[in-house]
Design an enzyme around this catalytic site. Sequence first.
Site, short mmCIF file in Angstrom:
data_model
loop_
_atom_site.label_atom_id
_atom_site.label_comp_id
_atom_site.label_asym_id
_atom_site.label_seq_id
_atom_site.Cartn_x
_atom_site.Cartn_y
_atom_site.Cartn_z
N ASP A 169 44.16 -7.86 4.10
CA ASP A 169 44.49 -9.55 3.56
C ASP A 169 44.56 -10.53 4.85
O ASP A 169 44.44 -9.76 5.88
CB ASP A 169 44.81 -10.43 3.10
N ARG A 170 43.17 -11.88 4.56
CA ARG A 170 43.37 -12.23 6.52
C ARG A 170 44.06 -12.64 6.82
O ARG A 170 45.03 -12.69 8.17
CB ARG A 170 41.77 -13.45 6.49
N ASP A 171 44.97 -13.97 6.55
CA ASP A 171 45.74 -15.04 6.48
C ASP A 171 47.05 -14.14 6.97
O ASP A 171 47.25 -14.46 5.32
CB ASP A 171 45.66 -16.01 5.99
N GLY A 188 57.67 -24.24 4.57
CA GLY A 188 58.07 -22.50 4.54
C GLY A 188 56.66 -22.68 3.74
O GLY A 188 57.10 -21.39 3.23
N THR A 211 39.68 -12.01 1.26
CA THR A 211 39.96 -13.25 1.84
C THR A 211 39.72 -14.06 0.30
O THR A 211 39.09 -14.19 0.06
CB THR A 211 40.67 -13.83 3.20
N GLN A 235 39.83 -17.92 -0.25
CA GLN A 235 40.41 -19.18 0.64
C GLN A 235 39.64 -20.44 -0.70
O GLN A 235 38.56 -21.01 -0.50
CB GLN A 235 38.66 -18.79 1.31
N CYS A 256 37.66 -15.66 -11.60
CA CYS A 256 36.51 -14.74 -11.34
C CYS A 256 36.86 -14.27 -10.72
O CYS A 256 38.35 -13.90 -10.60
CB CYS A 256 35.37 -15.53 -9.45
N CYS A 315 36.40 -12.16 -8.09
CA CYS A 315 36.93 -11.81 -6.49
C CYS A 315 38.18 -12.15 -6.03
O CYS A 315 38.82 -11.53 -4.94
CB CYS A 315 35.86 -11.74 -6.17
N LYS A 351 41.58 -12.63 -5.32
CA LYS A 351 43.04 -11.39 -6.03
C LYS A 351 43.97 -12.57 -6.97
O LYS A 351 43.87 -13.83 -6.69
CB LYS A 351 42.93 -11.25 -4.19
N ASP A 411 50.01 -10.00 2.60
CA ASP A 411 51.17 -10.76 2.55
C ASP A 411 52.39 -11.82 1.44
O ASP A 411 52.89 -11.87 1.57
CB ASP A 411 51.46 -11.63 4.10
#
Length: 188
Positions: free
Chosen positions: A12-14, A25, A60, A62, A102, A104, A106, A131
């Site tokens: 994962d990116r972020d 938080g 990721t 977005q 969609c 794609c 997650k 995460d």
Amino acid sequence: MSARMRPAVFLDRDGVLNRVLVCNGRPHPPQRVADLEIPDDVPEALDVLVRAGFMLIGVTNQPDVARGEQRREVVEAINAALLARLPLAALLVCYHDDHDGCECRKPRPGLLLQAADRYRIDLPASFMVGDRWKDVEAGRRAGCTTVLLGSGWGEPSYGAPADHAAGSLREAARWIVHRGVSRKEEGA
């Protein structure tokens, strides 16, 4: 003659490849390239995985683009900066929001399945590191072994728990390499 399939680590990116911005938080992606911060252990952890023979693919969600809160060009600039600084083969993006339905986005496995097809990835020999529960669930649905970094941001999990929990990407990389060696020995 077909190319041999290879294992990958999907990341994962972020919150995995780069630090998130935390507001009230809750994790949020960087808003501009200047906000991009790669934790110190990330390059080392990725090098360990590459030396062990894994292809590295970023995946990721977005949704801020679909929500009108971020421009696609900014996401692409952040991704380009990550690709320039880290040994990733690719960084695949879903720009949709939950209501778009969609494949794609997650927790659906579409990004992982696209990468597997494009790069001839052996999904059962691969790993998904994220995460949040959506990352873990996408990996599980794709047939990968899963690793949750951190606490999952206190979100309730709507899928199976991760196969492993790690406090850092360095720790996750060590576990993945050990697990990958164990699999090879079992198959020998």
